[in-house]
Design an enzyme around this catalytic site. Sequence first.
Site, mmCIF file in Angstrom:
data_model
loop_
_atom_site.group_PDB
_atom_site.id
_atom_site.type_symbol
_atom_site.label_atom_id
_atom_site.label_comp_id
_atom_site.label_asym_id
_atom_site.label_seq_id
_atom_site.Cartn_x
_atom_site.Cartn_y
_atom_site.Cartn_z
ATOM 1 N N ASN A 111 0.917 -1.122 0.174
ATOM 2 C CA ASN A 111 0.153 -0.016 -0.038
ATOM 3 C C ASN A 111 0.825 1.185 -0.091
ATOM 4 O OD1 ASN A 111 -1.849 -1.827 0.190
ATOM 5 N ND2 ASN A 111 -2.768 -1.362 2.409
ATOM 6 N N THR A 156 -13.999 38.521 -31.648
ATOM 7 C CA THR A 156 -15.129 38.099 -30.431
ATOM 8 C C THR A 156 -16.165 37.491 -31.126
ATOM 9 O OG1 THR A 156 -16.148 40.140 -30.052
ATOM 10 C CG2 THR A 156 -14.160 39.999 -28.901
ATOM 11 N N HIS A 157 -16.925 36.465 -30.721
ATOM 12 C CA HIS A 157 -17.545 35.791 -31.234
ATOM 13 C C HIS A 157 -17.320 35.250 -32.779
ATOM 14 C CE1 HIS A 157 -20.277 37.285 -28.115
ATOM 15 N NE2 HIS A 157 -19.514 38.602 -28.254
ATOM 16 N N SER A 278 -6.795 13.587 -49.020
ATOM 17 C CA SER A 278 -7.951 12.600 -48.904
ATOM 18 C C SER A 278 -7.829 11.391 -49.995
ATOM 19 C CB SER A 278 -8.987 13.576 -49.419
ATOM 20 O OG SER A 278 -9.986 12.828 -50.014
ATOM 21 N N LYS A 284 -7.536 17.869 -51.632
ATOM 22 C CA LYS A 284 -7.313 18.227 -50.100
ATOM 23 C C LYS A 284 -6.049 18.375 -49.379
ATOM 24 C CE LYS A 284 -10.433 18.564 -47.969
ATOM 25 N NZ LYS A 284 -11.650 18.333 -47.561
ATOM 26 N N GLU A 291 -6.925 18.613 -35.710
ATOM 27 C CA GLU A 291 -8.381 18.217 -35.500
ATOM 28 C C GLU A 291 -8.250 16.987 -34.322
ATOM 29 O OE1 GLU A 291 -10.827 18.245 -39.392
ATOM 30 O OE2 GLU A 291 -8.865 17.176 -39.625
ATOM 31 N N GLN A 323 -5.917 0.897 -7.477
ATOM 32 C CA GLN A 323 -4.956 0.455 -8.390
ATOM 33 C C GLN A 323 -5.385 1.117 -9.736
ATOM 34 O OE1 GLN A 323 -4.021 -3.925 -8.710
ATOM 35 N NE2 GLN A 323 -5.169 -3.949 -10.624
#
Length: 499
Positions: A111, A156-157, A278, A284, A291, A323
Amino acid sequence: MEKLWGGRFQKDLTKAVELYTESISTDQKMVLEDIWGSEAHAIMLAAQKIIAEEDLRHILKWLEKAKQDFLNGTFQLQLELEDVHMNVETYLHRGAGPEFGGKLHTARSRNDQVITDTKLHVRFEILRTQRLISDLQYTLLRLAEEHAETLAPGFTHVQHAQPITLGFWATAYASMLTRDHERFNGAYDRTNTSPLGACALAGSSFPIDRRLTARLLGFASVHENALDVVSSRDFASESLACLAILMSNLSKLAEEMVYWSSHEFRTIELDDSYTLGSSIMPQKKNPCVAELLRSRTGRAYGALMQMLTIMKGIPSGYNRDLQEDRVPLWESFGTAQSSLAIFSGMVGSLKVKTDRMNELAGAEFATATELANYLAHERGIAFRQSHKIVGGLVGLLVEQEKTFSDYETVRAYLSEQGICIPVEEIRLLVDARHVVEAYKSLGSTSPKEVKRMVEALRRRTDEHVWEIEQKEKAIESAQVLTEKIVSGILAGRHLAELL
Ligand code: ARG
């Protein structure tokens, strides 16, 4: 197979139970820590005359051999032996014989042993993570320095807000990572306390010296209350919280890499080596690394939740639930470390499209705030009023499908409001570069302030690296001290001369 704890048992475990209860798969990272902890414990037992020096010599000889054999692959962990501690101890039994090997576990329990090994390993993982954070900070600071003057859109936003410099954006992330680094310092301090000697839960009737084992293992202090020691895993939750917050911060950077590299934004281009193609669309170039970081943040959150759930309502004393702590720990440290390392490379190699940045910096009336500011501090108009005037101007320009660059319309509108500003001055007032240069308040976006912040953050990062080195040195000197005693004993010297 007969277990070291098998005295009272008449039947072996079934294979399924062995598989269900083993922790070798997560603990194999801690074999060297288990051997180091065992050496420190054995040295302490002999120093306190709980075992004889002759016993110590045999124990250390076989622990050293276990270390070599583990490193060269001949000591292979056996699943049937349940965990790393039992594997190391069994190796010792088989080598040194039970008359010597059997003495190592005096005044020790798995322990306190398991939490000792875990803390020794977490300590190392924290420092490794902090080094990687510093590497990413240096990368961001290099980018910030190079682009202290480069204009960039500030959002912002995700709507154009005010123009900023790209260097300002990069220092924001470096500043964020400073807190991530420092948060780990707290986790490190609470990890760096010695559990050894707590034994099963109540301490020991043997005259053990817990300070000596703490010193040999490089712990800054002894975690005293034995019951608290064996029950506690908040040091693990704390590291996992630091990791979850770190990943949350990195995920924001990841998200910006994703959409900044899109055709619609095209303010940066990620290096080919950090993007994937891709299988059907030949054109691509996908930001898969960013990601995946964004989604792996979920692993870090999950790991924290897993740990907190393991600990919820658990009674005091050791419970086997504990454990499970290393499952989320190693998973989350691994995720964060690989993410940090790959992001240093990705951010370090990205190409900034300065023309596009420049074009977007002042787009969408992003300089409107500064025009309102000008009316307030140069023309004595209350800010709420100037806000309204500029708001009306923007409304008109939108309606007429014009921009601030239609200086004559701007001039005419303002003069209708009784504010006379020549066109030349208007041109300057709505210019993103001019606006950015004017933001000189502490911590603002002007190139001058960005350069100052870069320097300050670089000094702070240097200090962080220095602190990591000090901690590594403290660990290393404890290792050297233990090794010196081990080799002295093996060379036939007496413990009293070596301590
Ligand atoms: N493998 C166990 C763990 O990882 C070691 C502690 C076992 N202690 C016990 N009382 N069975 O937590």
